[in-house]
Motif scaffolding. Structure first.
Motif, PDB file in Angstrom:
ATOM      1  N   UNK A  17       0.827  -1.203   0.000  1.00 35.10           N
ATOM      2  CA  UNK A  17       0.000   0.000   0.000  1.00 35.10           C
ATOM      3  C   UNK A  17       0.863   1.256   0.000  1.00 35.10           C
ATOM      4  N   UNK A  18       1.905   1.267   0.829  1.00 33.64           N
ATOM      5  CA  UNK A  18       2.794   2.430   0.886  1.00 33.64           C
ATOM      6  C   UNK A  18       3.482   2.668  -0.454  1.00 33.64           C
ATOM      7  N   UNK A  19       3.892   1.590  -1.110  1.00 31.32           N
ATOM      8  CA  UNK A  19       4.557   1.716  -2.407  1.00 31.32           C
ATOM      9  C   UNK A  19       3.593   2.246  -3.457  1.00 31.32           C
ATOM     10  N   UNK A  20       2.367   1.740  -3.469  1.00 30.73           N
ATOM     11  CA  UNK A  20       1.390   2.201  -4.448  1.00 30.73           C
ATOM     12  C   UNK A  20       1.081   3.677  -4.264  1.00 30.73           C
ATOM     13  N   UNK A  21       0.994   4.110  -3.033  1.00 34.71           N
ATOM     14  CA  UNK A  21       0.671   5.528  -2.789  1.00 34.71           C
ATOM     15  C   UNK A  21       1.842   6.451  -3.110  1.00 34.71           C
ATOM     16  N   UNK A  22       3.047   5.906  -3.087  1.00 37.81           N
ATOM     17  CA  UNK A  22       4.212   6.724  -3.429  1.00 37.81           C
ATOM     18  C   UNK A  22       4.574   6.624  -4.903  1.00 37.81           C
ATOM     19  N   UNK A  23       3.740   5.947  -5.695  1.00 27.60           N
ATOM     20  CA  UNK A  23       4.039   5.749  -7.115  1.00 27.60           C
ATOM     21  C   UNK A  23       4.304   7.056  -7.866  1.00 27.60           C
ATOM     22  N   UNK A  24       3.590   8.158  -7.592  1.00 25.44           N
ATOM     23  CA  UNK A  24       3.892   9.395  -8.322  1.00 25.44           C
ATOM     24  C   UNK A  24       5.324   9.869  -8.151  1.00 25.44           C
ATOM     25  N   UNK A  25       5.972   9.471  -7.046  1.00 19.63           N
ATOM     26  CA  UNK A  25       7.368   9.852  -6.825  1.00 19.63           C
ATOM     27  C   UNK A  25       8.331   8.896  -7.510  1.00 19.63           C
ATOM     28  N   UNK A  26       7.851   7.707  -7.880  1.00 14.95           N
ATOM     29  CA  UNK A  26       8.719   6.684  -8.466  1.00 14.95           C
ATOM     30  C   UNK A  26       8.669   6.671  -9.981  1.00 14.95           C
ATOM     31  N   UNK A  27       7.561   7.147 -10.556  1.00 18.18           N
ATOM     32  CA  UNK A  27       7.360   7.036 -12.002  1.00 18.18           C
ATOM     33  C   UNK A  27       7.071   8.404 -12.612  1.00 18.18           C
ATOM     34  N   UNK A  28       7.551   8.636 -13.821  1.00 17.13           N
ATOM     35  CA  UNK A  28       7.196   9.888 -14.505  1.00 17.13           C
ATOM     36  C   UNK A  28       5.738   9.848 -14.946  1.00 17.13           C
TER      37      UNK A  28
END
Length: 350
Positions: free
Chosen positions: A196-207
């Motif tokens: 869940x934490x990774x999915x919510x931080x996706x905007x910071x991981x992907x353009x």
């Protein structure tokens, strides 16, 4: 090169990939327990000999089977290190056993079964990333879970990371939980939290391009009584990667709250997630599909997409059908583009 022959030694990075752990974890074992490489290259870089590798593999096996790290390190050093592990920096060195004596192995480690390539979880034929993720989950290694999940998203994108890495590991933990009584509950909870934490931080991981201001969103909600919302978080992140705006309401959304959100936002589509048939409500889906807003003569309605295994084929009749995350993203992206073309100006609340 001192110690083992150069051709028999490997670097920390190579060993980390072989074991499915991070180089940071191996360095931590060296620093805390003295379980590290003994050889060096001509340039002074440390190298893992076959004996060092065997110790690290034993450490992985024991921790994956539930042994505390300090005890697992003590046993690994006792079995493989010259001198029986006197270099361990955290646990006291064991007394040398007398002639014919059995080594002093902790009960937890002695009873531990091999963890297997996936930490003892029934993974089957899956990506290699699943095995490393499973081992980290079984060891309750939170930093390693974060590292592996973020790497999967960066390297493969949201859809592949979800469908081919996260979901198979979650299912394996669930099967282990069901077959082991109350064991592995903590593993499932920790893994779910970090996914869940990774999915919510996706905007910071992907353009990704930000959606246009006041664009019609896609509303995502669990049906009333449905507590499983992780799949909606994955869909939210994947739509964000495509620049589609969303309003995600999460678990167990009351029908009245869902209707109010639809009327206030004028969405392109509404995704209703149901994990089980007991929470899938066909009357609710039809009612939401009949909601209208906008000026007289130009009234609009949302497209309703029932999603999740709770919706059987009869329940989906009359609604769009998607077979997975990538399919849902394609359908919703198309609906969003079509809706934006049909109404260039934002729709007011009605």
């Amino acid at each position: 090169m001192t110690g083992p022959p150069a051709e028999a030694a490997v670097t920390t990075g190579v060993l980390a990939r072989r074991l499915g752990v991070s180089p940071t974890t191996l360095r931590s074992w060296d620093r805390r327990y003295g379980l590290g490489p003994t050889g060096r290259s001509p340039g002074g870089h440390r190298r893992w000999s076959p004996t060092d590798i065997a110790m690290a593999e034993e450490m992985c096996r024991l921790t994956a089977s539930g042994a505390p790290p300090a005890e697992a390190a003590r046993v690994a050093l006792l079995r493989f290190a010259p001198g029986g592990g006197q270099e361990s920096r955290e646990a006291p060195a064991p007394r040398p056993p007398g002639p014919g004596a059995v080594p002093d192995v902790p009960p937890a480690a002695a009873a531990a079964r091999p963890g297997g390539p996936g930490g003892g979880l029934p993974l089957g034929d899956v990506r290699q990333e699943c095995r490393g993720l499973a081992r980290s989950a079984v060891r309750l290694d939170a930093p390693e879970l974060d590292h592996r999940l973020r790497d999967a998203v960066r390297h493969h994108g949201l859809a592949v990371a979800w469908e081919e890495v996260m979901v198979p590991t979650l299912r394996a933990v669930g099967r282990k939980w069901e077959s082991s009584g109350d064991r592995y509950v903590e593993v499932e909870h920790l893994l779910s939290w970090h996914i869940s934490s990774t999915l919510r931080s996706a905007p910071l991981l992907l353009p990704s391009a930000p959606p246009p201001a006041k664009a019609p969103p896609v509303v995502l909600a669990c049906t009333p009584g449905e507590q499983h919302s992780l799949a909606l978080e994955a869909l939210t992140a994947a739509l964000g990667e495509r620049g589609v705006p969303t309003r995600t309401l999460g678990a167990a959304v009351p029908a009245e709250a869902l209707q109010a959100c639809v009327r206030r936002t004028g969405p392109t589509a509404v995704v209703l997630w149901a994990q089980t048939r007991s929470t899938a409500s066909v009357p609710l889906a039809r009612h939401v599909a009949g909601l209208q807003w906008g000026a007289a003569g130009a009234r609009r309605r949302p497209v309703v997409l029932p999603a999740g295994p709770g919706w059987g084929q009869p329940a989906r009749s009359g609604f769009p059908h998607c077979t997975g995350l990538r399919d849902a993203v394609a359908v919703l992206s198309r609906l969003y583009d079509e809706d934006r073309g049909a109404r260039p100006a934002p729709v007011g609340a009605g």
